[in-house]
Scaffold this motif. Structure first.
Motif, PDB file in Angstrom:
ATOM      1  N   SER A 247      16.777  -2.287  10.676  1.00 16.04           N
ATOM      2  CA  SER A 247      17.475  -3.425  11.300  1.00 16.04           C
ATOM      3  C   SER A 247      18.056  -4.352  10.246  1.00 16.04           C
ATOM      4  CB  SER A 247      16.520  -4.186  12.223  1.00 16.04           C
ATOM      5  OG  SER A 247      15.471  -4.797  11.482  1.00 16.04           O
ATOM      6  N   VAL A 248      17.344  -4.544   9.134  1.00 19.06           N
ATOM      7  CA  VAL A 248      17.865  -5.392   8.063  1.00 19.06           C
ATOM      8  C   VAL A 248      19.061  -4.727   7.388  1.00 19.06           C
ATOM      9  CG1 VAL A 248      17.341  -6.514   5.866  1.00 19.06           C
ATOM     10  CG2 VAL A 248      15.623  -6.479   7.681  1.00 19.06           C
ATOM     11  N   LEU A 249      18.943  -3.423   7.110  1.00 18.57           N
ATOM     12  CA  LEU A 249      20.054  -2.702   6.483  1.00 18.57           C
ATOM     13  C   LEU A 249      21.286  -2.708   7.385  1.00 18.57           C
ATOM     14  CD1 LEU A 249      21.241  -0.943   4.242  1.00 18.57           C
ATOM     15  CD2 LEU A 249      20.167   1.053   5.339  1.00 18.57           C
TER      16      LEU A 249
ATOM     17  N   GLU B  13      10.987  11.348   4.252  1.00 24.36           N
ATOM     18  CA  GLU B  13      11.252  11.087   5.666  1.00 24.36           C
ATOM     19  C   GLU B  13      11.527   9.619   5.954  1.00 24.36           C
ATOM     20  OE1 GLU B  13       8.190  12.664   8.072  1.00 24.36           O
ATOM     21  OE2 GLU B  13       8.576  14.759   7.527  1.00 24.36           O
ATOM     22  N   GLY B  14      10.783   8.704   5.339  1.00 24.47           N
ATOM     23  CA  GLY B  14      10.962   7.290   5.643  1.00 24.47           C
ATOM     24  C   GLY B  14      12.341   6.779   5.290  1.00 24.47           C
ATOM     25  N   TYR B  15      12.727   6.913   4.020  1.00 23.53           N
ATOM     26  CA  TYR B  15      14.030   6.428   3.579  1.00 23.53           C
ATOM     27  C   TYR B  15      15.162   7.154   4.307  1.00 23.53           C
ATOM     28  CZ  TYR B  15      11.797   3.979  -0.342  1.00 23.53           C
ATOM     29  OH  TYR B  15      11.042   3.130  -1.113  1.00 23.53           O
TER      30      TYR B  15
ATOM     31  N   ARG C 158      19.272   6.467  10.893  1.00 24.70           N
ATOM     32  CA  ARG C 158      19.250   5.567  12.041  1.00 24.70           C
ATOM     33  C   ARG C 158      20.405   4.564  11.948  1.00 24.70           C
ATOM     34  NH1 ARG C 158      13.528   3.188  14.102  1.00 24.70           N
ATOM     35  NH2 ARG C 158      13.134   5.432  13.871  1.00 24.70           N
ATOM     36  N   VAL C 159      20.641   4.042  10.733  1.00 20.01           N
ATOM     37  CA  VAL C 159      21.715   3.068  10.550  1.00 20.01           C
ATOM     38  C   VAL C 159      23.083   3.748  10.636  1.00 20.01           C
ATOM     39  CG1 VAL C 159      22.712   1.392   8.944  1.00 20.01           C
ATOM     40  CG2 VAL C 159      20.236   1.545   9.207  1.00 20.01           C
ATOM     41  N   GLU C 160      23.191   4.948  10.103  1.00 21.23           N
ATOM     42  CA  GLU C 160      24.450   5.714  10.229  1.00 21.23           C
ATOM     43  C   GLU C 160      24.862   5.823  11.692  1.00 21.23           C
ATOM     44  OE1 GLU C 160      25.402   9.307   7.411  1.00 21.23           O
ATOM     45  OE2 GLU C 160      23.255   9.337   7.858  1.00 21.23           O
TER      46      GLU C 160
ATOM     47  N   VAL D 274       0.853  -1.188   0.000  1.00 24.41           N
ATOM     48  CA  VAL D 274       0.000   0.000   0.000  1.00 24.41           C
ATOM     49  C   VAL D 274       0.890   1.239   0.000  1.00 24.41           C
ATOM     50  CG1 VAL D 274      -1.743   1.296   1.281  1.00 24.41           C
ATOM     51  CG2 VAL D 274      -1.822  -1.213   1.235  1.00 24.41           C
ATOM     52  N   VAL D 275       0.733   2.104  -0.993  1.00 20.68           N
ATOM     53  CA  VAL D 275       1.573   3.287  -1.123  1.00 20.68           C
ATOM     54  C   VAL D 275       0.805   4.508  -0.614  1.00 20.68           C
ATOM     55  CG1 VAL D 275       2.873   4.762  -2.694  1.00 20.68           C
ATOM     56  CG2 VAL D 275       2.766   2.300  -3.102  1.00 20.68           C
ATOM     57  N   THR D 276       1.258   5.035   0.515  1.00 22.08           N
ATOM     58  CA  THR D 276       0.653   6.256   1.070  1.00 22.08           C
ATOM     59  C   THR D 276       1.638   7.413   1.110  1.00 22.08           C
ATOM     60  OG1 THR D 276       1.284   5.688   3.344  1.00 22.08           O
ATOM     61  CG2 THR D 276      -0.829   4.841   2.539  1.00 22.08           C
ATOM     62  N   GLY D 277       2.926   7.103   0.854  1.00 25.48           N
ATOM     63  CA  GLY D 277       3.946   8.131   0.974  1.00 25.48           C
ATOM     64  C   GLY D 277       4.453   8.281   2.387  1.00 25.48           C
ATOM     65  N   GLU D 278       3.911   7.512   3.315  1.00 27.68           N
ATOM     66  CA  GLU D 278       4.336   7.579   4.710  1.00 27.68           C
ATOM     67  C   GLU D 278       4.732   6.195   5.209  1.00 27.68           C
ATOM     68  OE1 GLU D 278       1.145   9.281   6.883  1.00 27.68           O
ATOM     69  OE2 GLU D 278       1.350  11.268   5.985  1.00 27.68           O
ATOM     70  N   TRP D 279       5.736   6.145   6.048  1.00 29.85           N
ATOM     71  CA  TRP D 279       6.204   4.901   6.653  1.00 29.85           C
ATOM     72  C   TRP D 279       5.702   4.826   8.087  1.00 29.85           C
ATOM     73  CZ3 TRP D 279      10.411   1.581   4.712  1.00 29.85           C
ATOM     74  CH2 TRP D 279      10.814   1.909   3.400  1.00 29.85           C
ATOM     75  N   THR D 280       5.330   3.637   8.522  1.00 33.66           N
ATOM     76  CA  THR D 280       4.982   3.457   9.923  1.00 33.66           C
ATOM     77  C   THR D 280       6.269   3.269  10.725  1.00 33.66           C
ATOM     78  OG1 THR D 280       4.836   1.038   9.860  1.00 33.66           O
ATOM     79  CG2 THR D 280       2.863   2.286   9.215  1.00 33.66           C
ATOM     80  N   PRO D 281       6.246   3.567  12.014  1.00 36.67           N
ATOM     81  CA  PRO D 281       7.447   3.331  12.837  1.00 36.67           C
ATOM     82  C   PRO D 281       7.929   1.882  12.768  1.00 36.67           C
ATOM     83  CG  PRO D 281       5.875   4.694  14.029  1.00 36.67           C
ATOM     84  CD  PRO D 281       5.178   4.230  12.786  1.00 36.67           C
ATOM     85  N   THR D 282       6.999   0.929  12.671  1.00 37.53           N
ATOM     86  CA  THR D 282       7.380  -0.485  12.595  1.00 37.53           C
ATOM     87  C   THR D 282       8.130  -0.775  11.301  1.00 37.53           C
ATOM     88  OG1 THR D 282       5.403  -1.060  13.861  1.00 37.53           O
ATOM     89  CG2 THR D 282       6.524  -2.854  12.735  1.00 37.53           C
ATOM     90  N   GLU D 283       7.663  -0.221  10.193  1.00 36.82           N
ATOM     91  CA  GLU D 283       8.343  -0.411   8.914  1.00 36.82           C
ATOM     92  C   GLU D 283       9.749   0.180   8.949  1.00 36.82           C
ATOM     93  OE1 GLU D 283       5.254  -0.291   5.271  1.00 36.82           O
ATOM     94  OE2 GLU D 283       5.185   1.492   6.546  1.00 36.82           O
ATOM     95  N   ILE D 284       9.866   1.390   9.471  1.00 34.37           N
ATOM     96  CA  ILE D 284      11.170   2.054   9.534  1.00 34.37           C
ATOM     97  C   ILE D 284      12.153   1.223  10.338  1.00 34.37           C
ATOM     98  CG2 ILE D 284      12.390   4.061  10.479  1.00 34.37           C
ATOM     99  CD1 ILE D 284       9.960   5.760   9.701  1.00 34.37           C
ATOM    100  N   GLU D 285      11.723   0.739  11.484  1.00 38.83           N
ATOM    101  CA  GLU D 285      12.625  -0.032  12.339  1.00 38.83           C
ATOM    102  C   GLU D 285      12.992  -1.364  11.693  1.00 38.83           C
ATOM    103  OE1 GLU D 285      15.179  -1.437  14.972  1.00 38.83           O
ATOM    104  OE2 GLU D 285      14.473   0.636  14.790  1.00 38.83           O
TER     105      GLU D 285
END
Length: 587
Positions: A377-379, A398-400, A406-408, A362-373
């Motif tokens: 974590s995978v990256l 904002e999401g990407y 966060r990974v940096e 589903v493309v909304t242009g926004e990421w959920t906190p769960t998706e971001i984390e």
């Protein structure tokens, strides 16, 4: 007439099977219909007064079974007649999760099913304990619990047989059942159904009609479940349908926590597309398995910088307009890795590999906190396992950006950001090209070789790509690649549809001789043609999953093919196809 239960198709723990009972029936099925096939005299009288029955009533239709004194409550044992003279039907043992084991029967009746339903933790624990204690090729029956709203979740957990008792009883109480829950008949202003029982006005619709309606809807719901299993999309259906009752939502979330149970039953690829509509999708076996293999098995073989880019709606990514623009800017000067939810990170070599090209979100242009984390974590795990001279993040939004920053911080490593406003703007692409202008290019041949080796690592285990394809040449063009050894003998073909390798006999022998873990099926003294049936299997690696490439060995044959059962199922089952055979050599 021979009675049996055989599994034909699998969708996670859910199975599409066949139970022979006077006539064969596809499961998941209603026991009522099976016994009716054997003769109407075997069906219990359903004309009862609901007010005289409790929820624990033994007025249920059941399979004949072998009663197990001392292991089953007396009232449950008495509800089952041990023999039906003159009728050839499957037998069933009445068990609890604690007493479940191989009793040599065709079906197993869970006697405390009604106590488990409504309690997610107890239900999941009870089903898993029972399923893991009984043979794989037997049917599990939960009496007196099925409703149109819960049958999909029950099947998803691994239940094969149900009955109409709860639905009929609910109808006699004025409970109007649908796949999204229950309504009180007295509260309905109209009948929201087109079944035969509902072809009348609400004014004349009584409780007997309500019971008939409930049966119709229950059968229709089971038909939907069977079709979903056939198409490999039951989980997609569950994520939406189960939300109508809180305990059902809790059940599939509890099942997600039982990764080992679901993973053993989940194929390594499917033809169906994953619908990523909720954060629960991130917990699916296919998503977790892909992330685990990418972070634990993948080995970066490029000496070039890493460029992180956003995913695309079109799959595979390289066919999309945006990724075509990225490739034009990069010009083989960097290694491309896509960031996406729900997959995580996708190295360019694995863009075909299931489920990287088999999902839609589903493309909304926004990421959920769960998706971001999750993606972060995978990256992070991916970058800890693979070294790059530079990391370039060609992302915006904002999401990407949040993920990369966060990974940096976690890695204490700086990324170079090249996107301006949007990754595909003229300025952004020019900036990306300029950032890489001093880097050396790698060849198309190098990319093809690295693709085959990366897929082998993903599919067979870390290091398999180097071991199987030590001396490698490639024929054809991406994505239809054929791997050959230095003498021109074909070792494998890349199957673009699901991004995995199909080995030849020469490739299989290299796999066996390598240090990579080999998935072996040991068979009896025969030469298989077309397939290997379960009775012919002597042993099989526990790690084998449906769809896995397997080496088949026996006193008279060496073969390679694809598994149709998990390794434990191959060993336990007494019927069904264990593996398809692609190539065989008589020994």
């Amino acid at each position: 007439m021979t009675d049996y239960f055989e599994v034909h198709e699998r969708d996670g723990a859910a199975r599409l099977g066949e139970l022979r009972f006077a006539d064969s029936r596809r499961t998941p099925a209603l026991v009522d219909d099976l016994i009716r096939d054997a003769g109407s005299e075997w069906v219990r009288d359903r004309e009862f007064d609901a007010d005289q029955l409790s929820d624990n009533s033994d007025a249920i239709t059941v399979l004949p079974h072998r009663a197990l004194p001392g292991e089953t409550p007396e009232d449950v044992q008495e509800a089952f007649a041990p023999e039906y003279p003159g009728v050839d039907v499957p037998s069933g043992a009445v068990v609890t999760p604690a007493t479940a084991r191989d009793h040599g029967t065709d079906a197993y009746v869970l006697s405390n099913a009604q106590q488990l339903v409504g309690h997610a933790e107890a239900f999941v624990r009870g089903i898993i304990e029972t399923r893991e204690s009984i043979p794989a090729d037997t049917a599990l029956y939960l009496p007196g619990v099925a409703t149109p709203a819960n049958v999909a979740t029950l099947a998803y957990a691994g239940v094969d047989l149900l009955d109409t008792d709860e639905a009929v009883l609910a109808g006699t109480r004025g409970h109007y059942l649908t796949t999204d829950g229950m309504r009180f008949l007295a509260d309905l202003a109209e009948l929201p159904c087109a079944c035969p029982a509902c072809q009348q006005s609400i004014e004349t619709f009584d409780r007997e009609d309500c019971a008939e309606h409930n049966e119709h809807v229950l059968r229709a719901a089971l038909g939907t479940v069977r079709e979903r299993i056939r198409s490999g999309s039951l989980r997609d259906y569950i994520e939406g349908q189960a939300r109508h009752e809180q305990w059902l939502t809790a059940v599939f979330r509890r099942l997600d926590q039982q990764y080992a149970y679901l993973e053993q039953h989940t194929p390594v690829f499917r033809q169906s597309e994953i619908t990523a509509a909720t954060d629960d999708t991130l917990n699916r076996v296919e998503i977790q398995r892909y992330a685990q293999r990418v972070t634990e098995r993948y080995e970066n073989r490029f000496a070039n910088p890493l460029v992180l880019v956003p995913c695309s709606a079109q799959k595979p990514y390289s066919d999309s307009q945006s990724h075509g623009q990225f490739h034009d800017a990069i010009q083989y000067r960097a290694h491309l890795v896509s960031m996406t939810s729900p997959i995580g990170v996708v190295p360019q070599e694995l863009e075909l590999t299931y489920p990287a090209q088999h999902y839609d979100t589903v493309v909304t242009g926004e990421w959920t906190p769960t998706e971001i984390e999750f993606v972060a974590s995978v990256l992070e795990a991916y970058l800890r396992a693979n070294e790059y001279p530079r990391i370039i993040a060609h992302v915006a939004g904002e999401g990407y950006r949040d993920i990369c920053e966060r990974v940096e911080e976690r890695l204490d490593q700086s990324f170079e950001y090249t996107a301006v406003d949007h990754p595909t703007t003229t300025d952004s692409l020019a900036n990306l090209a300029a950032t890489l202008s001093e880097e050396l290019k790698y060849s198309k041949r190098e990319r093809q070789h690295n693709t085959l080796r990366a897929i082998a690592d993903y599919q067979f285990g870390a290091g398999a790509g180097g071991a199987i394809f030590e001396d490698l040449s490639v024929e054809s063009h991406y994505p239809k690649l054929r791997a050959l050894d230095g003498d021109g003998t074909q070792l494998a073909t890349l199957v673009a549809k699901y991004g995995l390798l199909a080995l030849t006999l020469a490739g299989a022998r290299r796999w066996v001789e390598s240090d990579a873990p080999t998935k072996r099926v040991t068979i009896d003294a025969f030469v298989p043609h077309g397939s290997v049936l379960a009775p012919g299997v002597v042993d099989a690696d526990e790690s084998i999953r449906v769809g896995d490439e397997v080496v088949i060995e026996g006193p008279k044959a060496f073969a390679v093919g694809r598994a149709e059962m998990s390794g434990p199922e191959m060993v336990e089952s007494t019927r069904g196809i264990a593996s398809q055979v692609r190539h065989v050599e008589e020994q």
